[in-house]
Design an enzyme around this catalytic site. Structure first.
Site, PDB file in Angstrom:
ATOM      1  N   GLU A  34      36.163  50.475  35.990  1.00 40.87           N
ATOM      2  CA  GLU A  34      36.606  48.857  35.335  1.00 40.87           C
ATOM      3  C   GLU A  34      35.238  48.105  34.963  1.00 40.87           C
ATOM      4  O   GLU A  34      35.235  46.932  35.164  1.00 40.87           O
ATOM      5  CB  GLU A  34      37.330  48.272  36.676  1.00 40.87           C
ATOM      6  CG  GLU A  34      38.325  47.267  36.018  1.00 40.87           C
ATOM      7  CD  GLU A  34      39.102  46.535  37.386  1.00 40.87           C
ATOM      8  OE1 GLU A  34      40.194  47.028  37.437  1.00 40.87           O
ATOM      9  OE2 GLU A  34      38.670  45.733  37.869  1.00 40.87           O
ATOM     10  N   ARG A  65      39.419  32.160  44.793  1.00 39.63           N
ATOM     11  CA  ARG A  65      38.590  31.007  45.115  1.00 39.63           C
ATOM     12  C   ARG A  65      38.596  29.920  44.509  1.00 39.63           C
ATOM     13  O   ARG A  65      38.693  28.900  45.006  1.00 39.63           O
ATOM     14  CB  ARG A  65      36.965  31.637  45.315  1.00 39.63           C
ATOM     15  CG  ARG A  65      36.258  30.676  46.093  1.00 39.63           C
ATOM     16  CD  ARG A  65      34.703  31.645  46.196  1.00 39.63           C
ATOM     17  NE  ARG A  65      34.715  32.628  46.750  1.00 39.63           N
ATOM     18  CZ  ARG A  65      34.501  32.748  48.135  1.00 39.63           C
ATOM     19  NH1 ARG A  65      34.252  31.593  48.760  1.00 39.63           N
ATOM     20  NH2 ARG A  65      34.527  33.799  48.703  1.00 39.63           N
ATOM     21  N   HIS A  92      48.337  35.770  51.680  1.00 43.49           N
ATOM     22  CA  HIS A  92      47.134  36.271  51.827  1.00 43.49           C
ATOM     23  C   HIS A  92      46.492  35.671  52.833  1.00 43.49           C
ATOM     24  O   HIS A  92      46.748  34.489  53.480  1.00 43.49           O
ATOM     25  CB  HIS A  92      46.163  35.941  50.670  1.00 43.49           C
ATOM     26  CG  HIS A  92      44.899  36.605  50.648  1.00 43.49           C
ATOM     27  ND1 HIS A  92      43.979  36.110  51.110  1.00 43.49           N
ATOM     28  CD2 HIS A  92      44.574  37.774  49.618  1.00 43.49           C
ATOM     29  CE1 HIS A  92      42.758  37.193  50.949  1.00 43.49           C
ATOM     30  NE2 HIS A  92      43.206  38.050  49.923  1.00 43.49           N
TER      31      HIS A  92
END
Length: 388
Positions: free
Chosen positions: A126, A219, A250
């Site tokens: 990636e 975040r 989460h």
């Protein structure tokens, strides 16, 4: 720690610490298992220890090393230094010929730096994703840029990613366009889809409603942005009695507390525990609309034929936007409200989305990556023999 393979053959160490990393390295590890000359060691940093157990079934082999690097309230620097130190001990014991990292997490950066400091080549799955903004996403944009200038082999999902790497001075011969292995994992998850009692009950309860699935954990979304997004979605569900909101929550305390505070007593809102990957894919398949700040979800929606509002102002995966299956919802006040408030445009766009050829790769992506590793190691051996 115990050694798990013989000293013969090329030794490849794969490092993963989060759920997205495991989803993407799993099919590559399976492909590497087809090469008799390769010995694979899988190291979990357990950066997302709460989420990993449900995903370990994606691997046809066991994780060989579990590192306990997480502790409450630690800084990113503390996590990075602790992870590098823990990985260094494993690297010294395993002595791999190639270290593989995926994506842009702290675990990936730690693995790349630990390998480089041991003069071991690093392969990056990636590679080449960029937003151009070091603060968005943070710290991922910085992590992946640093990894690119440490790695020896770059597996870029798309030609656009390859071009980004070349612009940054990475040698073209060190870059291979492979596609993203998430496509292999997604197809495997669809094939493995099986009954889950809790999910079955949830989907039964949603019959007659249009499910909106929300995932959020980034975040940079913490604080006022997350608060505003949740309130906007709650208002949307309240105004649309034909809709329902489903949120796999989460475990990050910052996310969990805010979600509970704003959504726990809302009508037609289901807050559920994180799902294993096949079950999560089933939930996405059942969605009328997906709202997410996840990079992985951006890669999955094309194959699933589902519309996605991306809770970001910029994305390192513009291919989904270009394909028309995703729209940026931004992070500023009023942007998400505007997209959800134009009911005619929203309904028309949602109705237009169909499964398309995934712009991030195909089912052969993981096989291409595995072959790239083998070819790289073969080339390393040939270079060594030429020097001798």
């Amino acid at each position: 720690m115990t050694k798990v393979f013989s000293a013969s053959g090329d030794r490849i160490m794969i490092i993963a610490g989060t759920r997205p990393e495991l989803i993407k390295v799993a099919p590559v590890a399976c492909q590497l298992g087809r090469y008799d000359e390769v010995r694979v060691t899988i190291v979990s940093t357990a950066q997302q220890a709460d989420l990993l157990p449900a995903f370990l079934g994606l691997l046809d082999t066991e994780v060989d090393y579990h590192l306990g690097v997480m502790s409450a309230g630690q800084s990113l620097n503390a996590l990075l230094s602790k992870t590098i130190a823990a990985l260094d001990l494993v690297i010294a014991e395993v002595q791999p010929n190639l270290i593989v990292v995926q994506g842009d997490t702290t675990s990936a950066l730690a693995g790349a730096l630990a390998g480089r400091m041991r003069a071991i080549p690093v392969a990056h799955i990636e590679a080449g994703l960029r937003t151009g903004d070091p603060a968005n996403p943070f710290p991922e944009e910085t992590n992946r840029r640093l990894i690119s200038h440490v790695a020896s082999l770059h597996c870029a999902p798309t030609r656009r990613n390859r071009a980004e790497l070349v612009r940054e001075g990475i040698a073209p011969q060190d870059i291979i366009v492979t596609g993203n292995p998430v496509v292999s994992s997604l197809q495997n998850a669809i094939q493995k889809s099986q009954s889950s009692p809790d999910l079955d009950v949830l989907l039964e309860n949603l019959k007659g409603l249009k499910p909106v699935v929300l995932t959020t954990h980034r975040r940079e979304s913490f604080g006022t942005t997350l608060d505003r997004n949740l309130r906007t979605l709650r208002a949307f569900i309240m105004e649309r009695p034909d809709t329902a909101l489903v949120v796999p929550v989460h475990p990050n305390p910052m996310v969990k507390e805010t979600v509970q505070r704003i959504l726990s007593d809302s009508e037609r809102v289901s807050l559920i525990e994180p799902l294993d990957y096949p079950s999560f894919v089933r939930l996405l398949q059942a969605a009328w609309l997906i709202v997410s700040d996840s990079g992985g979800v951006q890669e999955e929606v094309a194959s699933l034929g589902k519309p996605l509002l991306v809770l970001r102002s910029v994305t390192e995966r513009p291919e989904a936007i270009d394909a028309g299956v995703a729209k940026l919802a931004g992070e500023g006040p009023g942007q998400l409200e505007e997209l959800l408030g134009d009911c005619d445009a929203l309904n028309k766009w949602i109705a237009s989305i169909k499964p398309i050829a995934n712009p991030f790769g195909d089912a052969q992506s993981s096989a291409r990556i595995a072959q790239a590793f083998v070819d790289f190691l073969t080339g390393q051996v040939q270079q060594t023999r030429a020097v001798q």
